[in-house]
Design an enzyme around this catalytic site. Structure first.
Site, PDB file in Angstrom:
ATOM      1  N   GLU A 102       0.801  -1.222   0.000  1.00 12.74           N
ATOM      2  CA  GLU A 102       0.000   0.000   0.000  1.00 12.74           C
ATOM      3  C   GLU A 102       0.840   1.282   0.000  1.00 12.74           C
ATOM      4  OE1 GLU A 102      -4.250  -0.507   1.702  1.00 12.74           O
ATOM      5  OE2 GLU A 102      -2.856  -1.018   3.310  1.00 12.74           O
ATOM      6  N   HIS A 192     -11.313  -0.693   6.885  1.00 11.19           N
ATOM      7  CA  HIS A 192      -9.864  -0.830   6.709  1.00 11.19           C
ATOM      8  C   HIS A 192      -9.067  -0.072   7.775  1.00 11.19           C
ATOM      9  CE1 HIS A 192      -6.330  -0.706   3.587  1.00 11.19           C
ATOM     10  NE2 HIS A 192      -5.887  -0.898   4.821  1.00 11.19           N
TER      11      HIS A 192
END
Length: 261
Positions: A102, A192
């Site tokens: 990410e 998340h």
């Protein structure tokens, strides 16, 4: 035949260019690297990150590059683990190590926000409910005033549809997250976690911690009944005051986190 050879050579050159690694911006200030290592450990000590999560900082010699550790638990980060990336998320030299999937969160926010010098992405537990419910995260006390009164929620389904694993794994998703963040300091990521930005490592760590703390307090206050939140004017005034004081907790947190092992 000759035309085919020229075409093949051209494709080879294009492929080489696409795979070419970015040049280094140079050796970063050792103090910046030290603070980045400390930021990783402080966030772990404060419970903002655990085995997951990451923090980055812009390179002090080139705003189009940033520094972040290799893919590992934040509490274990050392200076040798710090890597240099361009804003597309390409490592200058990964040293054969795995990099964070990410990392595109960081690069795309840096692209969109020239004012941002540091970014934290975490799964801090107390903020998660506010990203999946209709109750918005709002500043309940002066320490979290930097959030303002409108903390947005990034809904990845709007970009990836229903089959996403919720991870910001490419530039497209990173850019979409950066757009939702806009000019704010914090954005939640549904199902998340969150992303927090700042103009320095001490400031972004301060913000990531107090966003988590605000979520805890807000959840408790809601159980008691109607909640009085900060007004936009109060939030702006308190944020200005706190911005001048971030070094006070940073020095304490850093000293504790960097004790000799």
């Amino acid at each position: 035949m000759r035309a085919f050879a020229v075409l093949a050579f051209g494709l080879l050159l294009c492929g080489t260019a696409a795979l070419a690694q970015p040049k280094s911006a140079g050796t970063p200030d050792p103090r910046l690297v030290e603070d980045l290592v400390a930021a990783n450990r402080v966030l772990a000590d404060l419970g903002v990150v655990d085995g997951f999560g990451h923090v980055s900082v812009r390179h002090d010699k080139d705003a189009s590059h940033y520094l972040m550790s290799r893919s590992m638990a934040p509490a274990l980060v050392k200076a040798d683990d710090i890597l240099e990336f361009d804003l597309d998320g390409v490592a200058v030299d990964a040293k054969g190590q795995a990099v964070f999937l990410e990392r595109f969160i960081h690069g795309e926010i840096y692209k969109a926000r020239p004012d941002v010098k540091a970014v934290v992405h975490s799964h801090s537990p107390s903020v998660i409910p506010f990203g999946v419910s209709k109750t918005r995260l709002q500043p309940i006390y002066h320490m979290s005033s930097f959030m303002g009164v409108d903390v947005p929620v990034f809904e990845i389904r709007g970009v990836e549809g229903l089959g996403s694993d919720l991870l910001v794994r490419n530039q497209k998703l990173g850019a979409a997250l950066a757009q939702v963040l806009g000019t704010r300091t914090v954005a939640l990521m549904r199902g998340h976690g969150s992303v927090t930005v700042g103009t320095s490592l001490p400031q972004v760590v301060f913000r990531a911690y107090y966003a988590e703390m605000n979520a805890r307090l807000q959840s408790e206050a809601i159980k008691l009944g109607a909640v009085t939140y900060l007004t936009p004017e109060e939030a702006a005034a308190a944020a200005k005051t706190n911005d001048a004081l971030v070094m006070r907790p940073w020095e304490l947190w850093k000293r504790k986190a960097m004790k000799p092992e």
